[in-house]
Design a protein around this motif. Structure first.
Motif, short mmCIF file in Angstrom:
data_model
loop_
_atom_site.label_atom_id
_atom_site.label_comp_id
_atom_site.label_asym_id
_atom_site.label_seq_id
_atom_site.Cartn_x
_atom_site.Cartn_y
_atom_site.Cartn_z
N SER A 23 0.81 -1.22 0.00
CA SER A 23 0.00 0.00 0.00
C SER A 23 0.84 1.26 0.00
N THR A 24 2.16 1.11 0.14
CA THR A 24 3.06 2.27 0.08
C THR A 24 4.32 1.88 -0.70
N ALA B 138 -1.04 -1.34 -4.84
CA ALA B 138 -2.49 -1.34 -5.07
C ALA B 138 -3.18 -0.07 -4.61
N VAL B 139 -2.51 1.05 -4.80
CA VAL B 139 -3.10 2.37 -4.54
C VAL B 139 -2.87 3.19 -5.81
N SER B 140 -3.89 3.93 -6.25
CA SER B 140 -3.77 4.68 -7.51
C SER B 140 -2.45 5.43 -7.57
N ALA C 194 0.10 8.28 -8.56
CA ALA C 194 0.22 9.67 -9.01
C ALA C 194 1.50 9.73 -9.84
N ALA D 247 -12.89 3.77 -5.15
CA ALA D 247 -12.25 4.19 -6.40
C ALA D 247 -12.65 3.27 -7.54
N VAL E 125 -3.60 14.30 -4.63
CA VAL E 125 -4.80 13.73 -5.27
C VAL E 125 -4.35 12.57 -6.16
N ILE E 126 -4.92 11.38 -5.93
CA ILE E 126 -4.48 10.20 -6.70
C ILE E 126 -5.58 9.65 -7.60
N LYS F 151 -13.73 10.20 -8.27
CA LYS F 151 -14.97 9.53 -8.66
C LYS F 151 -15.84 10.64 -9.20
N LEU G 154 -9.96 11.38 -4.34
CA LEU G 154 -9.21 10.50 -3.46
C LEU G 154 -7.81 11.07 -3.27
N GLU H 66 -4.93 3.87 3.51
CA GLU H 66 -4.06 4.79 2.75
C GLU H 66 -4.86 5.70 1.80
N HIS H 67 -6.15 5.77 1.97
CA HIS H 67 -7.01 6.59 1.11
C HIS H 67 -7.84 7.55 1.96
N VAL I 210 -5.26 14.73 -10.97
CA VAL I 210 -4.37 13.80 -10.27
C VAL I 210 -2.98 14.42 -10.20
#
Lengths: 410, 410
Positions: A96-97, A115-117, A119, A173, B295-296, B299, B306, B352-353, B370
């Motif tokens: 996650s990081t 597994a985090v969007s 940037a 998300a 911002v990653i 929606k 997010l 983490e969000h 983003v």
């Protein structure tokens, strides 16, 4: 604390401003073993027997190899726990990081899903991980981001494999499987010189809000349908979709079908917690981590105890109400064997104080003199564990047999 | 991150199992200064200008020297912040963990009040601090504990000065000023060969629940009356009571009288936070720490953003509702100048969000591509800051001028 480095040694690692923090795992030297009642409090205790049992329980679901379990290591943040999960081998992991990615890469895990969007500003870090041998898979859900990731990949002379995040429950998300943008993003990733279209991913975080096991079973099917529909649409558009990834501990536990799915992600199952207990995913006997705390005072006129574990040591995460419907910050157990003390919960917290009401229980303050040690089961294992730099490992008993560091922060 | 150690160097320190973690404060090398938009996110930002202003504001209340401010360093856990508070000098401090005591002793602060009820099992640690030059003052509120502390003090060949905790608001710990046990405990401490009766202490944590500034003013007087009544009773019994200590940031800010009080403790005032804003103690322009986030994803169909700061980066502390009565996990501000973005709050969090709804605001998702960076003001500064191993210091602008480590954990 006397200990010696041993087989579980983890190399020092260097990641930016935290480079001076060097977690090293230790086993405790035989003959000078420390016991639970000698540890400073609060401390984080990990019962390795329960950990092993939880790992085996989930592992059995994937032993035929048709679908891969890609454990989410955001819960444990520990190379020692990862070693237990993979039985000393190596396999694909979820993080996650990017700090976790760096840490687990150092420990030998090269196949890493972040597994985090993503940037785009973080791609320099990702490239550095690639250069050190990592196969990094990224996540995104917007055409603009896909185009930018590809542009940067090209400029850095690399390719970033990306999953498209799919929204299966409206909670956080991702694109819904029928979103027109899905194919646009897929085409951009596939055609982009700096990206690869690796597949699709969803997380049914909504399973945490289910009211029954039947509800979780339905949510698992909803999660599967969403991700497989998304994969089908991409393939129908003539594009590849090799990875079809879903998962959460509740849906991974109760889902009836994985038809069309290639991998499942789950994290908290290794420790379990009171949220999972409330959902019916486990019982309190499966919860592998607990906070060791000391009774430091009483309010006899109010029939309550104070312990030295407050919102920093337990976290301020409210979890779910206890079986009598009351909010709490953890379940109170005996130190010796983690047996819950009937009716006792941490009812409120300040920074370094937890308050336990004895009202309605069979206990009085005299049952808990100052100095009594208790173990508190956590509401949310991921968040509670993050307050500690290491686990003190027990194996069912009260001997501390190892100290396992964690990779906290960013 | 390129930086060099400099004047603010803090010696490595060693405390038990965390001995390998060596915080070192740094100033950033001129010419290669990093800016806010170059930092990894999430990061914890400390605005030194606001810190200085908060320190001066509280300091002015105590500049005539009749009552001493004994800052509670559980909020900052930073020798660099302590140096700002004491303007380079040294003075009495308050801590919430023995790890903080060890850390600040290494930094030169010898007069230390450990303001959490002592468990006798921790006295070995306290003795070790005494042996290294600390004047440790302890806290307790039970006769049995007083007797045990005295017995252990005698056996260790030392004397433990102790304050008796007084309950001024029914919220947590302590004896009420009229409790018969007060004089018993005082006599035990005074007569005990291993203890000294140092005085009395209270904390009106109930001030955090006040509904108005008038309510805080009343709570401050209630706190003062409780502690001075307790001191009077002890003195009337022919016993000494040199220290009469009270405090919380709200009551220290608004209290009208300190008649009979010798010292005031306050902690969060150095940073302030949204709980203090909701109480009327400060405005958002006084809040000195913020979480830098990116911002990653969006929606767009739900009109929300997010960010990469969730419950680990912001804490799960719910604080107080925002001015429209809604729960939240922080106020959303522009990166450049920490100006609040009208109507934007972090509405929910996962690990983490963070999710920010734009509903009802003048913004759309297109205003936050983003990669956009934001700063989030924290609900509860003490708890949010504990997620980070260091502060990135700015001085009103966007240059990172120093990196200050924190002493987390136990």
């Amino acid at each position: 604390m006397p200990h010696t480095t041993a087989a579980s040694f983890t190399s020092p690692f260097d990641i930016g401003p935290n480079a001076l923090i060097v977690p090293v795992s230790c086993i405790v030297m035989p003959g000078i073993a420390m016991k639970l009642d000698q540890l400073p409090t609060p401390s984080l205790i990990l019962d390795k027997n329960r950990l092993s049992s939880n790992i085996q329980m989930m592992g059995r679901k994937f032993q035929d190899g048709t679908v891969t379990l890609r454990p989410h290591l955001k819960t444990c943040k520990s190379a020692d726990v990862a070693r237990e999960i993979f039985a000393g081998g190596k396999g694909g992991i979820t993080v996650s990081t990017l700090k976790e990615a760096e840490y687990f890469l150092e420990a030998g895990y090269q196949d890493i899903l972040y597994a985090v969007s993503i940037a785009p500003q973080k791609l320099d870090q990702v490239k550095a991980l690639q250069d050190r041998g990592a196969t990094m898979t990224l996540l995104l859900d917007e055409a603009e981001v896909a185009a930018e990731v590809s542009r940067i990949g090209l400029s850095l002379g690399t390719v970033f494999p990306c999953l498209i995040e799919i929204d299966s429950d409206g909670k956080r998300a991702g694109l819904t499987p029928d979103d027109a943008a899905l194919i646009d993003v897929a085409r951009l990733l596939h055609a982009g010189e700096g990206t690869d279209l690796a597949g699709v991913m969803t997380h049914a975080g909504g399973s945490y809000a289910c009211q029954s096991v039947d509800g979780i079973i339905q949510m698992a099917e909803q999660e599967r349908l969403a991700i497989t529909q998304a994969a089908d649409r991409i393939r129908e558009a003539g594009l590849p979709c090799p990875i079809v990834s879903l998962g959460s501990t509740p849906t991974a536990t109760f889902g009836k079908s994985l038809q069309g799915v290639t991998e499942v992600r789950a994290g908290v199952y290794v420790f379990q917690d009171l949220v999972m207990t409330a959902l019916g995913v486990c019982t309190h006997k499966d919860i592998a981590i607990s906070v060791l705390a000391t009774v430091i005072s009483h309010k006899k006129d109010r029939n309550r105890l104070l312990i030295d574990a407050g919102s920093l040591a337990l976290s301020a995460d409210p979890g779910k109400p206890n079986p009598t419907g009351k909010p709490h910050f953890g379940q109170v157990c005996r130190m010796e064997d983690t047996a819950p003390l009937d009716g006792l919960w941490v009812n409120s917290c300040n920074q370094e104080h937890g308050l336990i009401s004895l009202e309605g229980s069979s206990f009085t303050c005299d049952d808990f003199p100052v100095g009594t040690r208790l173990r508190i089961l956590p509401n949310h294992a991921c968040i509670t564990a993050a307050a500690y730099s290491e686990y003190h490992v027990v194996e069912g008993g009260d001997d501390i047999t190892a100290v396992w560091p964690r990779c906290n922060g960013w």
